[in-house]
Design an enzyme around this catalytic site. Structure first.
Site, mmCIF file in Angstrom:
data_model
loop_
_atom_site.group_PDB
_atom_site.id
_atom_site.type_symbol
_atom_site.label_atom_id
_atom_site.label_comp_id
_atom_site.label_asym_id
_atom_site.label_seq_id
_atom_site.Cartn_x
_atom_site.Cartn_y
_atom_site.Cartn_z
ATOM 1 N N GLY A 30 60.721 53.930 129.859
ATOM 2 C CA GLY A 30 60.180 54.230 128.539
ATOM 3 C C GLY A 30 60.899 55.412 127.916
ATOM 4 O O GLY A 30 60.290 56.256 127.261
ATOM 5 N N GLY A 78 59.205 58.926 122.115
ATOM 6 C CA GLY A 78 58.040 59.688 122.535
ATOM 7 C C GLY A 78 58.289 60.611 123.707
ATOM 8 O O GLY A 78 59.321 61.281 123.808
ATOM 9 N N GLY A 90 58.895 59.926 126.841
ATOM 10 C CA GLY A 90 60.004 59.550 127.717
ATOM 11 C C GLY A 90 61.338 60.065 127.222
ATOM 12 O O GLY A 90 62.134 60.605 128.002
ATOM 13 N N SER A 146 46.980 59.516 132.571
ATOM 14 C CA SER A 146 46.280 60.038 131.409
ATOM 15 C C SER A 146 44.883 60.461 131.835
ATOM 16 O O SER A 146 44.339 59.940 132.822
ATOM 17 C CB SER A 146 46.179 58.959 130.317
ATOM 18 O OG SER A 146 45.224 59.310 129.333
ATOM 19 N N TYR A 201 43.046 49.893 129.353
ATOM 20 C CA TYR A 201 43.944 51.043 129.438
ATOM 21 C C TYR A 201 43.427 52.056 130.454
ATOM 22 O O TYR A 201 44.191 52.540 131.303
ATOM 23 C CB TYR A 201 44.090 51.696 128.064
ATOM 24 C CG TYR A 201 45.017 52.889 128.059
ATOM 25 C CD1 TYR A 201 46.389 52.726 128.172
ATOM 26 C CD2 TYR A 201 44.503 54.191 127.964
ATOM 27 C CE1 TYR A 201 47.241 53.817 128.180
ATOM 28 C CE2 TYR A 201 45.347 55.289 127.966
ATOM 29 C CZ TYR A 201 46.714 55.101 128.081
ATOM 30 O OH TYR A 201 47.555 56.180 128.094
#
Length: 301
Positions: free
Chosen positions: A15, A19, A21, A143, A168
């Site tokens: 990724g 963002g 990454g 997260s 998620y």
């Protein structure tokens, strides 16, 4: 890993085209690391690699793969093993969230496949190379959403009931369970595994199929969110900090170790999740052995 320089070390960041990454890859490139980024689209990934090369200096490799496909994960692992003679740090950063249920080419629910199964499989396929490069590190971006997560072994794919936020949160709890189980399996090696919460960061995350939070609340919150560069600070810290050499099986936020959800310390659930994940990804050895690496080099099945 001694000192703040990453010269001579190779870091693979999934990724890595946007963002957190991209900011992670750029930060490590500026510290002298040879950086390899993974993105979904080849042209964009190669373009970002050129940008990081200019801004950060040093060598930057580009790998293209759709990590929601387990065949693509295997192909990526094979290419990484061919092109990277060492991997000192693997940063499992790629992830996503969708408001509605999407099914991958493998018939898997997309959130679970991309956020959990992809890093599970990729890490296992690269474990021998990480061991050979030791001391090495596996850094997985989770997260604080994991605090609300529950692993529903009876409906991991959300076939009976699906909610984007719940899927998620489950996947982020799976990241932490995977990290802790990996750390236990690697305790006799010099490869460490840690997970992290990057903070609430202003990115395009969730924009492909936004739910109500992304559509209505994020625009209001955005001025108060972290920049991607600030969001990458903990990932970069876990990738290089000398004082973390040998530290494993921990969860970090704001650069500091934190207690994760009580359910994340359930070793029985972690072992069960590992077994189920190995079955779903077709991981032959289940622990990154020679058979798994050979399959990656051969493109998998």
């Amino acid at each position: 890993m001694n000192g703040t320089s990453m010269t001579g070390r190779t870091v693979l960041v999934t990724g890595g085209t946007g963002g957190i990454g991209r900011a992670t890859a750029l930060g490590l490139a500026r510290m002298g690391a040879r950086v390899a980024i993974v993105g979904r689209y080849r042209d964009r990934t190669e373009g970002v690699a050129r940008e990081i090369r200019v801004a950060g200096g040093g060598e930057v490799e580009a790998f293209a793969a759709d990590l929601s496909s387990m065949a693509e994960v295997r192909r990526l692992a094979g290419e990484a093993l061919e092109r990277l003679s060492r991997i000192d740090v693997l940063v499992n950063n790629a992830g996503g969230q969708w408001a509605t249920r999407h099914v991958t080419v493998d018939g898997l629910e997309r959130t679970f496949a991309l956020n959990h199964l992809a890093p599970f499989l990729l890490t296992n396929l690269l474990l021998n190379r990480l061991r050979q490069s030791a001391p090495a590190r596996v850094v997985t971006v989770s997260s604080n959403a994991h605090l609300m997560g529950r692993i529903d072994f009876d409906d991991l794919q959300g076939e009976r009931s699906f909610d984007g936020g719940r899927a998620y949160s489950q996947s982020k709890l799976a990241n932490v369970l995977f990290t802790y189980e990996l750390a236990r399996r690697l305790r006799t090696t010099s490869v460490t595994a840690n997970a992290l919460h990057p903070g609430v960061v202003s990115t395009a995350f969730g924009g492909e199929d936004p739910g109500g939070v992304q559509r209505w609340l994020v625009p209001v919150w955005r001025p108060f969110m972290k920049s991607p560069a600030r969001g990458a600070v903990t990932s970069i810290h876990l990738a290089y900090a000398p004082e973390l050499e040998g530290v494993t099986g921990r969860f970090f936020a704001a650069g500091k170790p934190r207690r994760s959800a009580r359910s994340s310390y359930d070793e029985e659930a972690a072992a069960r999740l590992w077994r189920v994940s190995a079955e779903l990804t077709g991981l032959s050895g289940g622990s990154g052995g020679a058979d798994d690496e050979a399959a990656a080099r051969g493109g998998g099945q």
